[in-house]
Design a protein around this motif. Structure first.
Motif, mmCIF file in Angstrom:
data_model
loop_
_atom_site.group_PDB
_atom_site.id
_atom_site.type_symbol
_atom_site.label_atom_id
_atom_site.label_comp_id
_atom_site.label_asym_id
_atom_site.label_seq_id
_atom_site.Cartn_x
_atom_site.Cartn_y
_atom_site.Cartn_z
ATOM 1 N N GLN A 93 0.964 -1.426 0.360
ATOM 2 C CA GLN A 93 0.057 0.121 0.466
ATOM 3 C C GLN A 93 1.027 1.198 -0.157
ATOM 4 O OE1 GLN A 93 -3.367 -0.038 3.001
ATOM 5 N NE2 GLN A 93 -3.831 -1.737 2.392
ATOM 6 N N LEU A 94 1.898 1.018 0.713
ATOM 7 C CA LEU A 94 2.897 2.309 1.116
ATOM 8 C C LEU A 94 3.437 2.556 -0.820
ATOM 9 C CD1 LEU A 94 4.956 2.727 4.408
ATOM 10 C CD2 LEU A 94 2.257 4.025 3.393
ATOM 11 N N GLY A 97 0.646 3.446 -2.693
ATOM 12 C CA GLY A 97 0.460 4.371 -2.727
ATOM 13 C C GLY A 97 1.001 5.720 -3.138
ATOM 14 N N THR A 178 -4.773 0.711 -0.516
ATOM 15 C CA THR A 178 -4.376 1.774 -1.199
ATOM 16 C C THR A 178 -4.672 3.190 -1.040
ATOM 17 O OG1 THR A 178 -3.299 0.006 -1.763
ATOM 18 C CG2 THR A 178 -2.547 1.843 -3.051
ATOM 19 N N THR A 181 -3.950 5.743 1.126
ATOM 20 C CA THR A 181 -2.557 6.127 1.003
ATOM 21 C C THR A 181 -2.420 6.863 -0.110
ATOM 22 O OG1 THR A 181 -1.701 3.838 1.677
ATOM 23 C CG2 THR A 181 0.417 4.968 1.122
ATOM 24 N N MET A 185 -1.128 10.527 1.036
ATOM 25 C CA MET A 185 -0.052 11.095 -0.246
ATOM 26 C C MET A 185 -0.133 12.292 -0.778
ATOM 27 S SD MET A 185 2.544 9.094 0.781
ATOM 28 C CE MET A 185 2.857 8.417 2.479
ATOM 29 N N LEU A 223 4.216 10.001 5.566
ATOM 30 C CA LEU A 223 4.893 8.574 5.037
ATOM 31 C C LEU A 223 4.676 7.608 6.690
ATOM 32 C CD1 LEU A 223 7.295 8.505 2.914
ATOM 33 C CD2 LEU A 223 5.034 6.847 2.646
ATOM 34 N N THR A 226 1.231 7.754 8.179
ATOM 35 C CA THR A 226 0.318 6.992 7.184
ATOM 36 C C THR A 226 1.147 5.361 7.875
ATOM 37 O OG1 THR A 226 0.216 8.571 5.254
ATOM 38 C CG2 THR A 226 -0.467 6.438 4.669
ATOM 39 N N ALA A 227 1.870 5.507 7.893
ATOM 40 C CA ALA A 227 2.572 3.904 8.144
ATOM 41 C C ALA A 227 2.030 3.288 9.342
ATOM 42 C CB ALA A 227 4.290 3.569 8.368
ATOM 43 N N ILE A 230 -2.100 2.973 9.000
ATOM 44 C CA ILE A 230 -2.190 1.416 8.291
ATOM 45 C C ILE A 230 -1.818 -0.415 8.572
ATOM 46 C CG2 ILE A 230 -2.826 2.730 6.163
ATOM 47 C CD1 ILE A 230 -0.373 1.479 4.703
#
Lengths: 302, 418, 276
Positions: A93-94, A97, A178, A181, A185, A223, A226-227, A230
């Motif tokens: 996903q990162l 994304g 995704t 993300t 982003m 980032l 988000t990390a 998720i």
């Protein structure tokens, strides 16, 4: 919680302003204690008993459920699968994304519509997404099988094979998650200082170098947050695997939420199920602790 | 200053509480309007994906209420996929309904934990006779010699569906009667990847276990007997080896194939044979109106008799109910032959209604009635759900290459631990 | 346009196409399947688009009360969003602005609370709802959803509060505002985009929540949308056509909403991501 002080206290300003912390936190604290702490305490007590789900007579057995789990190879398989699943989905996903956001950030016509379409999987209920992907993966009736068939390849039953089942559910979960993300982003990219990237570009840096040395450092905070989010959700995400494989074949997609559900609700072994749930919290708590230490080292908790 | 925050905070709480009160109010006024002497009978039933049971049931409920003044029946219909979960949570939290339809494989678990009551004396009191029900269906209500439910609907999970056109094309005169014949026919009917001999069911679910059990029963084996695990026997191993061999002539994906997949493969003309219950006749008529198919009693090992696995639903009375007599009167009402024949998605467990239903609703009724009388239940044990999970894992291990003997031995060891 | 520019534009579109293919193909398949009859869905290696388009799946889906579920989901999602934002805005302000003992602990505990499998919490929460007489009513869901909406909202909003410079508040105070007035008149307006982003986030999570919904609600007229999907999963088969029709209907309105709110939302999420 004594002696609250505002941060940062301005020295030029004589009086300390003190928002009444306890009143501000009260509604949240009450709900969290009632809905998380109290149920968790009850759960912990249950995990120390042999509680057959339907019966309210539970026998206290101490840590016997925990011992049974720690001696069960399936438990360790679940720990491992939980890691593979979480790392796979989060990384996927990162990366997707981030790349997706870079692409969708280009000023081109129809951008808004593209963005809205990619957003759909995120809003869709996980059960619906799971059923959609089960049908996609069906070797006879599914889209992927059809494509393989029209290319002259023999169809593969991805969900049926212990070597591919995990990858198959991971891909489906990446598809589902995704868009979030991408959204984060895209938001992060709005704040990137174009002067820095332009300067790098004028210096003749390649696109990859620009991204790596000028863009990524600037969006690093996004980032990271988000990390964190998720990772937490993926570890505890139940709906899709539950409909797609129910943890099978041979436990190859069994992760904590499905395992706990199977023990507590599927087999009605409520004591064992809650013990597995508490243990999952311990396992991931260790991982989360490392993460929090890192966040705190970077000052994100101050 | 603090008072301002306080005011704001209480404003927030009030604002948060407002929607709650508004949302909850409609329900509470409804409850308040019921007079006190009124008895409310809370009944739970489940609904299959495509067959809305509720409509028919409501008709008979209205009649029941008319015949019993002062009684209101509140029927809650829950989708099958949630049903077990919702029922167990409600029982655990002390909010069980008075009466519910429960799967026969759950009945012993409810009985063992005293969630439901034995019905023998109530049956006597209300002149209900166990001889009115199909015997195999009746057996599933028994736990420790007591009857804990009234059978409501049931069926056998396995008929052999066979595609007549494919058989004719392959010059096979009729459906196979023995296991060796079935393997030979399946081989003849396989032209991979366009056509396969048979569909197998092998996912992690109960639909796999019922096929395993039927093969085991037909080979004279059993899962457990009188509380002792009998899974590790050559009869069991031979049965599962047969299933594994059969999968050579099935489309890829045995370990994720569900009942839905299997009947889908059959209806699409991809496979020549499939095991499934008589309830799928309606599915085939809807999904494949032009398919030329028939059913047959599934094959058994040479010289042995086929035994299908029974499935079905019992009506039970929960201990938490405050009016067990009335509950029983309701059950008696709903299991009357003329009611049962119109309610429920499976074959009525009442003999008279069941025979009438099969003759009216199903193709080749004599085959179905034959398998109904020959069917065996799954192990009647409060730990059944664990046993089933162990069997599911054993089967998927067999699909993925573990030798049958090893998978069976592992499963037996796990069953013995319970 | 120069050749290089065309090449650049072309490769941009190609990249977008690839990305879209991954996201859109399953969606297109979902929509196409929703217009297929059961016979066509169960056609081995059948065509992508239906040969005979049918609306039957939509009839089936709407006959179970999909419209009603839509209203229910909206009520539950909006109420949860409002309640959790109200709670979170206060506590988030506290943990962002004030240094007090236990602050870090609260932040970390909130993240950890999201790691507990729901199966462990659901029975005790069910018992609470039963005691409050709220089972089978929307407030039970709204309250239960606070378990995950508040922690996330606190974390999200925190980055917005951090992005508001304390000097702005100080300035307001110098002008004679009390701390409370400064909070209401100065800080809150500055974090409106954050409230919007957090709100959407909570809304979307609630919109698709399944486990609490199927456990607490037993009256079909009260089902929310994800519970509606479950209706089509039977013991002996799943009605894929109806599932796909329902999923299509569930996805379109929120994505339209997103289309219109996009710009604001993205700038909102920008700050939620921790950009100070």
């Amino acid at each position: 919680m004594q002696q609250p002080v505002t941060a940062p206290a301005s020295p030029s300003h004589g009086r300390h302003a003190r928002p009444p912390v306890i009143w501000l936190l009260l509604p949240t604290l009450i709900s969290m204690v009632a809905l998380v702490v109290y149920p968790l305490a009850r759960g912990f007590y249950t995990s120390l008993t042999t509680s057959f789900f339907l019966s309210n007579r539970a026998q206290f057995v101490g840590f016997r459920n925990y011992a049974a789990l720690l001696h069960n190879p399936v438990f360790w398989m679940v720990v491992w699968h939980g890691l593979v699943w979480t790392v796979g989905v989060v990384l996927g996903q990162l990366i997707l994304g981030f790349v997706g956001a870079l692409i969708l950030n280009q000023p081109i016509r129809g951008q808004a519509i593209f963005q809205s379409i990619t957003f759909i999987p995120w809003i869709m209920p996980g059960v619906a997404a799971g059923l959609l992907w089960s049908l996609m993966y069906d070797p006879t009736f599914g889209l992927i099988g059809n494509i393989q068939h029209s290319l002259g390849l023999s169809s593969t039953a991805y969900l049926s094979n212990v070597h591919t089942s995990m990858a198959a559910v991971v891909v489906a979960a990446i598809w589902k998650g995704t868009p979030f993300t991408i959204l984060m982003m895209l938001a992060g990219l709005q704040t990137v200082d174009t002067a820095v990237t332009e300067a790098a570009r004028i210096d003749g840096a390649s696109w990859f170098k620009v991204v790596r040395h000028a863009v990524i450092p600037q969006v690093a905070p996004v980032l990271r947050t988000t990390a964190l989010f998720i990772t937490v959700w993926t570890f505890n995400y139940f709906d899709m695997i539950y409909v797609m494989t129910n943890g099978g074949p041979v436990n190859s997609t069994q992760i904590f939420p499905t395992y706990v559900y199977q023990l507590a609700f599927g087999q009605l072994d409520y004591g064992l199920g809650t013990a597995a749930g508490i243990l999952s919290l311990v396992v991931v708590g260790i991982i989360a602790a490392l993460f929090v230490v890192e966040l705190s080292r970077q000052g994100a908790l101050d | 200053m603090a008072s301002q925050w306080l005011k704001f905070g209480s404003g927030v709480l009030a604002a948060a509480a407002l929607p709650m009160v508004l949302l909850a109010s409609s329900a509470s006024t409804l409850a308040a309007s019921k007079p006190h002497h009124h008895v409310i009978l809370r009944v739970w039933d489940m609904n299959q994906a495509d067959t809305p049971i509720g409509k028919e049931e409501h008709k008979y409920i209205v009649e029941f209420e008319k015949a019993h003044p002062g009684v209101t029946v509140k029927l809650t219909i829950i989708p099958y996929a949630d049903y077990f979960h919702d029922l167990t949570v409600a029982v655990k939290a002390g909010k069980a309904p008075d009466i519910a339809t429960v799967d026969e494989i759950w009945t012993p678990a409810f009985a063992a934990s005293n969630a439901i009551i034995p019905l023998s004396s109530l049956m006597k009191h209300y002149h209900m006779n166990s001889a009115n029900y199909f015997k195999p269906a009746w057996q599933t209500t028994l736990y420790k010699g007591q009857s804990y439910g009234i059978p409501w609907s049931f069926d056998v999970w396995e008929q052999l569906y066979w595609n007549k056109s494919m058989f004719a094309k392959a010059n096979i005169s009729g459906p196979p009667k023995t296991w060796p014949q079935m393997l030979a026919d399946a081989k003849k009917l396989t032209h991979a990847p366009n056509q396969y001999g048979v569909a197998v069911i092998g996912d992690k679910g109960e639909d796999t276990v019922v096929v395993m059990d039927s093969l085991i029963y037909s080979n004279g084996g059993s899962i457990e007997k009188n509380g002792k695990v009998t899974f590790d026997s050559s009869k069991v191993k031979k049965a599962l080896t047969f299933y594994k061999d059969l999968s050579k002539y099935a489309p890829p994906g045995a370990a994720s194939a569900t009942e839905s997949t299997s009947i889908g493969l059959f209806s699409s003309g991809k496979v020549a044979m499939a095991f499934d219950g008589s309830w799928q006749q309606a599915t085939l008529e809807a999904q494949a109106p032009h398919l030329n198919w028939g059913i047959a009693v599934p094959p058994a090992p040479t010289g042995k008799t086929f035994h299908g696995t029974l499935g079905g639903w019992n009506l039970v009375v929960f201990k938490q109910s405050k009016h067990h007599g009335l509950d029983m009167q309701y059950i008696k009402w709903m299991t009357k032959p003329n009611v049962e024949v119109n309610v429920g998605s499976l074959v009525p467990a009442n003999k008279k209604a069941g025979i009438e239903f099969v003759k009216k609703d199903r193709r080749q009724p004599s085959i179905i009635l034959n398998t109904l009388n020959n069917g065996y239940p799954r192990p009647i044990s409060p730990n059944y759900l664990t046993i089933s999970t162990i069997q599911q894992t054993a089967m998927s291990e067999i699909w993925t290459g573990t030798p049958v003997a090893k998978a069976v031995a592992q499963a037996t060891a796990q069953m013995k631990q319970k | 346009m120069s050749a290089a520019a065309i090449l650049k534009k072309g490769s941009q579109y190609l990249a977008i196409l690839l990305l879209l293919a991954f996201f859109v193909t399953p969606l297109a398949w979902m929509v196409s399947t929703s217009f297929k009859s059961a016979a066509e869905i169960y056609t081995a290696n059948g065509p992508f688009f239906p040969t005979h388009w049918t609306l039957k799946n939509y009839d089936v889906a709407f006959a179970t009360g999909l419209g009603r579920m839509f209203v229910n989901s909206t009520i539950v999602a909006v109420s949860t969003t409002v309640v959790s934002l109200l709670f979170a805005v206060l506590s988030s302000y506290a943990v962002s602005r004030v240094i007090f003992r236990g602050r870090r602990m609260i932040l970390v505990a909130m993240i950890l609370s999201q790691l507990i499998p729901l199966s462990v919490l659901i029975v005790p929460i069910y018992q609470i709802m039963a005691q409050l007489n709220l089972l089978d009513q929307f407030p039970s869901l709204v309250i239960a959803y606070l378990t995950f909406s508040i922690p996330v909202a606190v974390w999200f909003l925190r980055s917005f509060f951090l992005s508001v410079s304390p000097e702005i508040e100080e300035a307001a105070r110098v002008d004679g505002c009390s701390l409370f007035q400064a909070f209401i008149r100065v800080v809150i307006p500055l974090i409106v985009p954050g409230l919007a982003a957090t709100g959407i986030y909570v809304f979307v999570t609630v919109w698709q929540e399944l486990m609490f919904a199927i456990t607490f609600l037993t009256t079909p007229a009260k089902y929310t949308l994800p519970a509606g999907v479950i209706l089509f999963i039977g013991q002996h088969g799943t009605n894929y056509g109806a599932v796909m029709a329902a999923a299509t209907v569930m996805s379109i309105p929120p994505s339209l909403l997103f289309l219109f709110m996009q710009k604001r939302l993205i700038s909102g999420f920008a700050s939620a991501g921790g950009i100070k």
